[in-house]
Design a protein around this motif. Structure first.
Motif, PDB file in Angstrom:
ATOM      1  N   LEU A  33       0.809  -1.216   0.000  1.00 34.59           N
ATOM      2  CA  LEU A  33       0.000   0.000   0.000  1.00 34.59           C
ATOM      3  C   LEU A  33       0.845   1.270   0.000  1.00 34.59           C
ATOM      4  N   THR A  34       0.467   2.199  -0.883  1.00 33.24           N
ATOM      5  CA  THR A  34       0.981   3.561  -0.873  1.00 33.24           C
ATOM      6  C   THR A  34      -0.216   4.500  -0.850  1.00 33.24           C
ATOM      7  N   ALA A  35      -0.182   5.502   0.019  1.00 32.18           N
ATOM      8  CA  ALA A  35      -1.289   6.456   0.120  1.00 32.18           C
ATOM      9  C   ALA A  35      -0.833   7.828  -0.339  1.00 32.18           C
ATOM     10  N   LEU A  36      -1.702   8.497  -1.102  1.00 32.07           N
ATOM     11  CA  LEU A  36      -1.495   9.889  -1.467  1.00 32.07           C
ATOM     12  C   LEU A  36      -2.368  10.749  -0.565  1.00 32.07           C
ATOM     13  N   SER A  37      -1.798  11.794   0.013  1.00 34.63           N
ATOM     14  CA  SER A  37      -2.551  12.657   0.906  1.00 34.63           C
ATOM     15  C   SER A  37      -2.115  14.099   0.722  1.00 34.63           C
ATOM     16  N   ARG A  38      -3.055  15.022   0.955  1.00 37.04           N
ATOM     17  CA  ARG A  38      -2.715  16.446   0.860  1.00 37.04           C
ATOM     18  C   ARG A  38      -2.114  16.959   2.166  1.00 37.04           C
ATOM     19  N   ARG A  39      -2.217  16.180   3.236  1.00 37.75           N
ATOM     20  CA  ARG A  39      -1.682  16.624   4.523  1.00 37.75           C
ATOM     21  C   ARG A  39      -1.220  15.427   5.336  1.00 37.75           C
ATOM     22  N   GLU A  40      -0.368  15.702   6.287  1.00 37.68           N
ATOM     23  CA  GLU A  40       0.074  14.657   7.192  1.00 37.68           C
ATOM     24  C   GLU A  40      -1.026  14.344   8.200  1.00 37.68           C
ATOM     25  N   ALA A  41      -1.073  13.109   8.646  1.00 34.51           N
ATOM     26  CA  ALA A  41      -2.059  12.691   9.643  1.00 34.51           C
ATOM     27  C   ALA A  41      -1.473  11.544  10.449  1.00 34.51           C
ATOM     28  N   PRO A  42      -1.843  11.457  11.747  1.00 35.11           N
ATOM     29  CA  PRO A  42      -1.366  10.330  12.555  1.00 35.11           C
ATOM     30  C   PRO A  42      -1.840   9.018  11.941  1.00 35.11           C
ATOM     31  N   LEU A  43      -0.925   8.058  11.834  1.00 36.38           N
ATOM     32  CA  LEU A  43      -1.264   6.774  11.231  1.00 36.38           C
ATOM     33  C   LEU A  43      -1.613   5.754  12.318  1.00 36.38           C
ATOM     34  N   PRO A  44      -2.435   4.770  11.987  1.00 29.99           N
ATOM     35  CA  PRO A  44      -2.748   3.713  12.955  1.00 29.99           C
ATOM     36  C   PRO A  44      -1.478   2.984  13.393  1.00 29.99           C
ATOM     37  N   ASP A  45      -1.477   2.499  14.615  1.00 29.36           N
ATOM     38  CA  ASP A  45      -0.322   1.765  15.121  1.00 29.36           C
ATOM     39  C   ASP A  45      -0.007   0.584  14.214  1.00 29.36           C
ATOM     40  N   GLY A  46       1.283   0.428  13.915  1.00 32.28           N
ATOM     41  CA  GLY A  46       1.710  -0.716  13.114  1.00 32.28           C
ATOM     42  C   GLY A  46       1.380  -0.611  11.647  1.00 32.28           C
ATOM     43  N   ALA A  47       1.051   0.601  11.166  1.00 28.33           N
ATOM     44  CA  ALA A  47       0.702   0.776   9.756  1.00 28.33           C
ATOM     45  C   ALA A  47       1.833   0.282   8.867  1.00 28.33           C
ATOM     46  N   ARG A  48       1.473  -0.475   7.852  1.00 32.12           N
ATOM     47  CA  ARG A  48       2.452  -1.088   6.946  1.00 32.12           C
ATOM     48  C   ARG A  48       2.236  -0.509   5.545  1.00 32.12           C
ATOM     49  N   MET A  49       2.778   0.686   5.326  1.00 30.96           N
ATOM     50  CA  MET A  49       2.522   1.375   4.074  1.00 30.96           C
ATOM     51  C   MET A  49       3.436   2.577   3.934  1.00 30.96           C
ATOM     52  N   GLU A  50       3.345   3.245   2.776  1.00 29.38           N
ATOM     53  CA  GLU A  50       4.079   4.476   2.516  1.00 29.38           C
ATOM     54  C   GLU A  50       3.070   5.597   2.299  1.00 29.38           C
ATOM     55  N   ILE A  52       2.640   9.471   0.854  1.00 29.11           N
ATOM     56  CA  ILE A  52       3.231  10.540   0.056  1.00 29.11           C
ATOM     57  C   ILE A  52       2.355  11.781   0.190  1.00 29.11           C
ATOM     58  N   ILE A  53       2.930  12.896   0.632  1.00 26.46           N
ATOM     59  CA  ILE A  53       2.203  14.149   0.799  1.00 26.46           C
ATOM     60  C   ILE A  53       2.375  14.972  -0.470  1.00 26.46           C
ATOM     61  N   ALA A  54       1.244  15.321  -1.090  1.00 29.50           N
ATOM     62  CA  ALA A  54       1.300  16.083  -2.336  1.00 29.50           C
ATOM     63  C   ALA A  54       0.012  16.874  -2.511  1.00 29.50           C
ATOM     64  N   ASP A  55       0.115  17.973  -3.238  1.00 25.83           N
ATOM     65  CA  ASP A  55      -1.075  18.744  -3.597  1.00 25.83           C
ATOM     66  C   ASP A  55      -1.972  17.866  -4.467  1.00 25.83           C
ATOM     67  N   PRO A  56      -3.296  17.853  -4.203  1.00 19.94           N
ATOM     68  CA  PRO A  56      -4.197  17.024  -5.010  1.00 19.94           C
ATOM     69  C   PRO A  56      -4.079  17.269  -6.509  1.00 19.94           C
ATOM     70  N   ALA A  57      -3.690  18.476  -6.903  1.00 22.24           N
ATOM     71  CA  ALA A  57      -3.513  18.760  -8.325  1.00 22.24           C
ATOM     72  C   ALA A  57      -2.426  17.886  -8.942  1.00 22.24           C
ATOM     73  N   ASN A  58      -1.522  17.395  -8.104  1.00 22.48           N
ATOM     74  CA  ASN A  58      -0.416  16.557  -8.585  1.00 22.48           C
ATOM     75  C   ASN A  58      -0.700  15.064  -8.451  1.00 22.48           C
ATOM     76  N   TRP A  59      -1.836  14.707  -7.863  1.00 27.58           N
ATOM     77  CA  TRP A  59      -2.127  13.287  -7.685  1.00 27.58           C
ATOM     78  C   TRP A  59      -2.237  12.517  -8.995  1.00 27.58           C
ATOM     79  N   PRO A  60      -2.947  13.028 -10.005  1.00 27.34           N
ATOM     80  CA  PRO A  60      -3.042  12.247 -11.241  1.00 27.34           C
ATOM     81  C   PRO A  60      -1.667  11.910 -11.825  1.00 27.34           C
ATOM     82  N   GLY A  61      -0.760  12.890 -11.839  1.00 30.37           N
ATOM     83  CA  GLY A  61       0.579  12.631 -12.351  1.00 30.37           C
ATOM     84  C   GLY A  61       1.335  11.616 -11.513  1.00 30.37           C
ATOM     85  N   ALA A  62       1.170  11.704 -10.190  1.00 33.62           N
ATOM     86  CA  ALA A  62       1.851  10.754  -9.307  1.00 33.62           C
ATOM     87  C   ALA A  62       1.338   9.335  -9.530  1.00 33.62           C
ATOM     88  N   ILE A  63       0.028   9.203  -9.696  1.00 31.81           N
ATOM     89  CA  ILE A  63      -0.558   7.877  -9.943  1.00 31.81           C
ATOM     90  C   ILE A  63      -0.041   7.303 -11.249  1.00 31.81           C
TER      91      ILE A  63
END
Length: 241
Positions: A33-50, A52-63
């Motif tokens: 799992l990789t998540a795209l987000s516009r802001r940082e947020a506390p993650l659940p304990d033991g989260a197994r993922m990456e 990436i913080i980015a402006d939503p306008a850049n999400w399509p290009g990142a995907i």
């Protein structure tokens, strides 16, 4: 020989279903799992993922650059969050979702799994349900080999600092009202966000091509069907279009 992990990119990571998916991903070793987000947020304990913080306008290009196997969408906003501006809701629930879907499909992503809503209908009088129905139709038309649309009833779960008074009251009443919903009305029962998240993870990498819609019963069945097939790797759909 072990099967190659399914690479999933999640948008809508900081919402109720998104955070639930991040937490539940620990139990689905076939998903990377990789998540795209516009802001940082506390993650659940033991989260197994990456994350990436980015402006939503850049999400399509990142995907498009990441070229995952699955695009998972848990995006959604509310009238209250945008001060009653329906166009602001549409910009996210329709515009941003479609931009990301188009970029993913154009980039060769095989599957999209998205959360919609019970009652979604492009011809509904209700603005929210009409918008959900319209984005469902738009995503189905994209060049994915498989699309899974989840239509849960009232979502239950901990929303952190966000308070939705009407939803809180409905959640309190849900154990009683759910008992009154039978037959075709079962789809309107409340459902835990964690159940929706598990269904999204279980459906990721499903082999059959097509467009599939999953109501509450399908959402509850998906993880068990996946385990019965190949551990956490999913099998068939709940309902096909």
């Amino acid at each position: 020989m072990s099967e190659r992990p399914v690479r999933m990119v999640l948008i809508g990571a900081t919402g109720l279903v998104g955070m639930s998916l991040i937490a539940e991903a620990r139990s689905f070793p076939h998903v990377r799992l990789t998540a795209l987000s516009r802001r940082e947020a506390p993650l659940p304990d033991g989260a197994r993922m990456e994350m990436i913080i980015a402006d939503p306008a850049n999400w399509p290009g990142a995907i498009a650059d990441m070229k995952p196997d699955v695009l998972a969408c848990a995006l959604g906003t509310t009238i209250r969050a945008v001060g009653g501006d329906e166009q602001a809701i549409r910009a996210v629930d329709y515009g941003l979702v479609l931009q990301c879907a188009k970029a993913a499909a154009h980039g060769g992503v095989r599957q999209m799994v998205m959360v919609s809503s019970v009652g979604a209908d492009p011809y509904a009088k209700n603005f929210y349900l009409r918008t959900k129905g319209e984005i469902e139709d738009a995503v189905k038309k994209q060049n994915f080999r498989r699309v899974d649309i989840l239509r849960p009833g009232l979502l239950r779960g901990v929303r952190g600092s966000e308070v939705r008074r009407a939803e809180r009251l409905a959640t309190i009443a849900a154990p009683v009202t759910d008992l009154l919903l039978h037959g075709q009305y079962r789809r309107f029962r409340s459902v835990q966000a964690s159940d929706v998240a598990r269904a999204m993870l279980a459906l990721s990498g499903a082999k059959a091509d097509g467009r599939f819609v999953h109501d509450n019963d399908g959402i509850w069945r998906a993880p068990a069907l996946a385990r019965a097939k190949r551990g956490a790797i999913p099998v068939g759909p709940a309902q096909a279009d």
